[in-house]
Design a protein around this motif. Structure first.
Motif, PDB file in Angstrom:
ATOM      1  N   PRO A 405       0.823  -1.209   0.000  1.00  0.00           N
ATOM      2  CA  PRO A 405       0.000   0.000   0.000  1.00  0.00           C
ATOM      3  C   PRO A 405       0.860   1.264   0.000  1.00  0.00           C
ATOM      4  CG  PRO A 405       0.073  -0.959   2.189  1.00  0.00           C
ATOM      5  CD  PRO A 405       0.779  -1.923   1.279  1.00  0.00           C
ATOM      6  N   LYS A 406       0.280   2.350  -0.434  1.00  0.00           N
ATOM      7  CA  LYS A 406       0.996   3.625  -0.396  1.00  0.00           C
ATOM      8  C   LYS A 406       1.252   4.016   1.053  1.00  0.00           C
ATOM      9  CE  LYS A 406      -1.022   5.331  -4.701  1.00  0.00           C
ATOM     10  NZ  LYS A 406      -1.859   6.387  -5.325  1.00  0.00           N
ATOM     11  N   PRO A 407       2.325   4.794   1.307  1.00  0.00           N
ATOM     12  CA  PRO A 407       2.627   5.196   2.673  1.00  0.00           C
ATOM     13  C   PRO A 407       1.418   5.850   3.343  1.00  0.00           C
ATOM     14  CG  PRO A 407       4.423   5.803   1.212  1.00  0.00           C
ATOM     15  CD  PRO A 407       3.306   5.324   0.337  1.00  0.00           C
ATOM     16  N   GLY A 408       1.134   5.424   4.544  1.00  0.00           N
ATOM     17  CA  GLY A 408       0.029   5.992   5.295  1.00  0.00           C
ATOM     18  C   GLY A 408      -1.302   5.320   5.045  1.00  0.00           C
ATOM     19  N   LEU A 409      -1.354   4.391   4.093  1.00  0.00           N
ATOM     20  CA  LEU A 409      -2.614   3.715   3.775  1.00  0.00           C
ATOM     21  C   LEU A 409      -2.585   2.276   4.258  1.00  0.00           C
ATOM     22  CD1 LEU A 409      -3.346   4.928   0.122  1.00  0.00           C
ATOM     23  CD2 LEU A 409      -4.326   5.785   2.255  1.00  0.00           C
ATOM     24  N   GLU A 410      -3.751   1.749   4.571  1.00  0.00           N
ATOM     25  CA  GLU A 410      -3.857   0.349   4.977  1.00  0.00           C
ATOM     26  C   GLU A 410      -3.819  -0.550   3.745  1.00  0.00           C
ATOM     27  OE1 GLU A 410      -7.348  -0.285   7.260  1.00  0.00           O
ATOM     28  OE2 GLU A 410      -7.072   1.510   8.488  1.00  0.00           O
ATOM     29  N   ALA A 411      -3.507  -1.818   3.990  1.00  0.00           N
ATOM     30  CA  ALA A 411      -3.540  -2.792   2.897  1.00  0.00           C
ATOM     31  C   ALA A 411      -4.979  -2.962   2.421  1.00  0.00           C
ATOM     32  CB  ALA A 411      -2.986  -4.127   3.376  1.00  0.00           C
ATOM     33  N   PRO A 412      -5.200  -3.169   1.125  1.00  0.00           N
ATOM     34  CA  PRO A 412      -6.570  -3.319   0.620  1.00  0.00           C
ATOM     35  C   PRO A 412      -7.260  -4.536   1.208  1.00  0.00           C
ATOM     36  CG  PRO A 412      -4.950  -3.789  -1.104  1.00  0.00           C
ATOM     37  CD  PRO A 412      -4.202  -3.250   0.054  1.00  0.00           C
ATOM     38  N   SER A 413      -8.566  -4.434   1.376  1.00  0.00           N
ATOM     39  CA  SER A 413      -9.350  -5.536   1.934  1.00  0.00           C
ATOM     40  C   SER A 413     -10.657  -5.666   1.159  1.00  0.00           C
ATOM     41  CB  SER A 413      -9.640  -5.308   3.416  1.00  0.00           C
ATOM     42  OG  SER A 413     -10.378  -4.106   3.590  1.00  0.00           O
ATOM     43  N   LEU A 414     -11.306  -6.827   1.281  1.00  0.00           N
ATOM     44  CA  LEU A 414     -12.532  -7.131   0.545  1.00  0.00           C
ATOM     45  C   LEU A 414     -13.738  -7.109   1.477  1.00  0.00           C
ATOM     46  CD1 LEU A 414     -11.134 -10.194  -1.421  1.00  0.00           C
ATOM     47  CD2 LEU A 414     -11.669  -7.973  -2.437  1.00  0.00           C
ATOM     48  N   THR A 415     -14.836  -6.580   0.978  1.00  0.00           N
ATOM     49  CA  THR A 415     -16.084  -6.696   1.721  1.00  0.00           C
ATOM     50  C   THR A 415     -16.633  -8.101   1.528  1.00  0.00           C
ATOM     51  OG1 THR A 415     -17.461  -5.992  -0.139  1.00  0.00           O
ATOM     52  CG2 THR A 415     -16.578  -4.247   1.295  1.00  0.00           C
ATOM     53  N   GLU A 416     -17.607  -8.475   2.350  1.00  0.00           N
ATOM     54  CA  GLU A 416     -18.201  -9.807   2.211  1.00  0.00           C
ATOM     55  C   GLU A 416     -18.890  -9.959   0.865  1.00  0.00           C
ATOM     56  OE1 GLU A 416     -17.798 -12.414   4.166  1.00  0.00           O
ATOM     57  OE2 GLU A 416     -16.424 -11.148   5.322  1.00  0.00           O
ATOM     58  N   GLU A 417     -19.508  -8.853   0.383  1.00  0.00           N
ATOM     59  CA  GLU A 417     -20.159  -8.912  -0.929  1.00  0.00           C
ATOM     60  C   GLU A 417     -19.119  -9.124  -2.037  1.00  0.00           C
ATOM     61  OE1 GLU A 417     -20.631  -6.620   1.321  1.00  0.00           O
ATOM     62  OE2 GLU A 417     -22.698  -7.029   1.975  1.00  0.00           O
ATOM     63  N   ALA A 418     -17.947  -8.503  -1.854  1.00  0.00           N
ATOM     64  CA  ALA A 418     -16.888  -8.672  -2.843  1.00  0.00           C
ATOM     65  C   ALA A 418     -16.391 -10.120  -2.859  1.00  0.00           C
ATOM     66  CB  ALA A 418     -15.739  -7.717  -2.551  1.00  0.00           C
ATOM     67  N   LYS A 419     -16.274 -10.712  -1.677  1.00  0.00           N
ATOM     68  CA  LYS A 419     -15.841 -12.113  -1.605  1.00  0.00           C
ATOM     69  C   LYS A 419     -16.857 -13.033  -2.275  1.00  0.00           C
ATOM     70  CE  LYS A 419     -13.293 -11.507   2.743  1.00  0.00           C
ATOM     71  NZ  LYS A 419     -13.211 -11.901   4.174  1.00  0.00           N
ATOM     72  N   ALA A 420     -18.138 -12.730  -2.051  1.00  0.00           N
ATOM     73  CA  ALA A 420     -19.181 -13.547  -2.674  1.00  0.00           C
ATOM     74  C   ALA A 420     -19.131 -13.414  -4.194  1.00  0.00           C
ATOM     75  CB  ALA A 420     -20.548 -13.123  -2.140  1.00  0.00           C
ATOM     76  N   PHE A 421     -18.866 -12.207  -4.680  1.00  0.00           N
ATOM     77  CA  PHE A 421     -18.752 -11.970  -6.116  1.00  0.00           C
ATOM     78  C   PHE A 421     -17.602 -12.791  -6.704  1.00  0.00           C
ATOM     79  CE2 PHE A 421     -16.766  -9.699  -9.651  1.00  0.00           C
ATOM     80  CZ  PHE A 421     -17.839  -9.523 -10.498  1.00  0.00           C
TER      81      PHE A 421
END
Length: 535
Positions: A405-421
């Motif tokens: 991730p860019k400095p100061g940002l958290e690592a990307p994460s998935l919502t439950e709907e995204a996981k279902a997709f």
């Protein structure tokens, strides 16, 4: 460098490189602040540094774990020094290169080695040795700090000796410290044998194999096993998750010392599985990767044949992609190399990769049966992502965890709907398509670092409708079948029908065989072979 007159003769004793040879290559560059020994960067530090490290490890992890860690570091250092000698003096007699480890130990100020017995034969992997270590830095510093020890303490040096010697044999060489100056003995004494010489049930051997060479906390996680079953997938890395469907098979192949055939559609992870198998088999060593049609392959086979015949060469893995297109003369060369009718070389692993399933490889390609059977004692078939819906979300999270991730940002994460997709979407491009889509979604997400369903949907390039399952597409299949029945009744067989489909695909692709193969879900060599050899 100053040396007393009465010790001058010691500098020229033994094989090449002698202590004098090594010292002659020692250079100090004040402008760079660097010390180099024959081009390798060295560091001059106080002898107390190693003792401080040992004490801190014991204090933090306990004596046993500290011993394992120090032995592991010594083992790695020994292997590096052995390669340093072999590469720095490439024309050196192998016996001199082997014994140069004792002189390196001395020139670095670690210990003075006195050989009592040293019997070795690299062709038969015979080795036994008995040595005295005088003024061992580990023993001296321990006794100065703690007084008399209750057990040998030269952990890093014992690991170093094992690592250095093992490079020259096809078997692991281990050293035991049977007496130690820190225990009040006049000097330290170490005895070396191969693993077979000690016996694999020896407690020290088991400790070395299970703990020093294999670190459950770090590498290789792919080798972790629970007693009697596979390691749990919780916390597993990307490679472990990718190879999960064939892991049992790969472990059996590695344990039995077999060559391998890994099949699967493009992007299913065949390459990852091959790399996983290399580490599972050898741990260390080198991989050579080449396509079956590459003009470099003949030279690679010749070079590899010479490499594996040299004494002490560690594991070499040859990965041939598109092995279904391997020319007949190269098949003969490969059959000769792996000795299909005899005892195969222990330091060579050949892995063939193909996008064709095993049945078609045997039926529709020009692969010699002798080679096919040698590679497919335990065939491993990587499934497409469409057959792994329950794994998709976990694989996606592994890919996201690798993104920086860019400095100061958290690592990307998935919502439950995204996981279902992700679980329900079609991924005809398999792992590369999934990874690219995730990266695109992470970069273009509406509310970073969170990735939702809409982000993924928008990130898909050239989205294709989900491939229908048998249940979803039953009506479509029945309709297609109704159209095909009159053709079959008219005498047009399946082979002729398939041939017409292949020719039509080539025409639709304006003669581009690669594009036609992608359209039909075939590899280019497979389609090219079928076009040239119509049924």
């Amino acid at each position: 460098m100053k040396t007393s007159d009465d010790e001058e003769q010691l500098l020229h004793r033994g094989g090449r490189p002698t202590l004098a040879d090594l010292i002659d290559t020692l250079e100090f560059s004040p402008s760079k602040g660097a010390i180099e020994l024959h081009g390798a960067r060295m560091v001059l530090s106080r002898a107390t540094f190693g003792a401080d490290l040992q004490d801190e490890l014991v204090r933090r992890f306990g004596e046993h774990e500290a011993k394992v860690l120090m032995m592991r570091l010594g083992y790695r250092n020994g292997r590096e020094d052995a390669e340093f000698i072999r590469q720095g003096w490439p024309n050196l007699d192998i016996g001199d290169a082997f014994t140069a480890g004792t002189r390196l130990h001395m020139v670095t100020g670690t210990v003075r080695v006195e050989t009592l017995h040293n019997d070795f034969d690299f062709k038969t992997d015979r080795f036994s040795g008995d040595f005295l270590w005088h003024q061992s830095v580990e023993a001296v510093e321990y006794q100065r700090r703690h007084g008399r020890a209750l057990a040998p303490v030269c952990w890093a040096q014992t690991g170093y000796a094992a690592g250095y010697a093992s490079v020259f044999f096809r078997k692991l060489v281990l050293y035991k410290e049977v007496s130690c100056a820190a225990m009040g003995d006049k000097s330290c004494r170490v005895v070396g044998k191969t693993v077979d010489g000690w016996g694999k049930d020896d407690p020290f051997v088991r400790m070395f194999l299970d703990e020093v060479l294999v670190n459950r906390a770090e590498m290789p996680s792919r080798l972790r096993k629970a007693a009697g079953k596979s390691a749990p997938m919780e916390g597993a890395g990307l490679e472990d998750r990718v190879v999960a469907p064939v892991r049992h098979t790969l472990e059996k192949i590695a344990h039995a010392g077999l060559n391998a055939l890994i099949t699967g559609p493009e992007g299913a992870g065949c390459r990852i599985a091959a790399d996983w198998l290399h580490v599972a088999r050898f741990g260390h060593g080198k991989t050579h990767r080449c396509h079956a049609t590459s003009p470099q392959l003949p030279a690679l086979l010749d070079s590899l044949r010479q490499t594996i015949s040299a004494p002490g060469v560690r594991g070499q893995t040859l990965i041939i992609e598109g092995i279904d297109a391997l020319a007949d003369d190269l098949q003969v060369a490969l059959i000769d190399m792996i000795k299909t009718d005899g005892i195969p070389p222990e330091n060579l692993l050949v892995i063939g990769l193909s996008h064709l399933p095993l049945q078609l490889l045997r039926r529709d390609t020009a692969l010699r049966s002798e080679l096919m059977y040698a590679l497919s004692v335990l065939p491993a078939a990587m499934p497409p992502l469409s057959a792994r819906p329950d794994d998709l979300a976990d694989l996606a999270e592994c890919y996201l965890a690798q993104m920086r991730p860019k400095p100061g940002l958290e690592a990307p994460s998935l919502t439950e709907e995204a996981k279902a997709f992700i679980r329900t979407a079609a991924w005809p491009g398999n792992l590369p398509e999934l990874r690219a889509t995730l990266m695109r979604a992470a970069l273009c997400a509406a509310a970073p670092p969170v990735i939702d369903r809409n982000d993924l949907d928008s990130a898909r390039l050239d989205p294709r409708p989900s491939a229908p399952s048998l249940s979803q597409g039953e009506d479509d299949f029945v309709e297609l079948w109704d159209q095909l029945v009159p053709l079959f009744e008219a005498g047009i067989g399946v082979d002729a029908l398939v041939s017409r489909i292949e020719q039509r695909a080539v025409a639709e692709a304006d003669g581009n065989v690669s594009a036609a193969a992608r359209l039909l879900g075939l590899s280019r060599p497979k389609l090219d072979y079928r076009l040239k050899n119509p049924v």
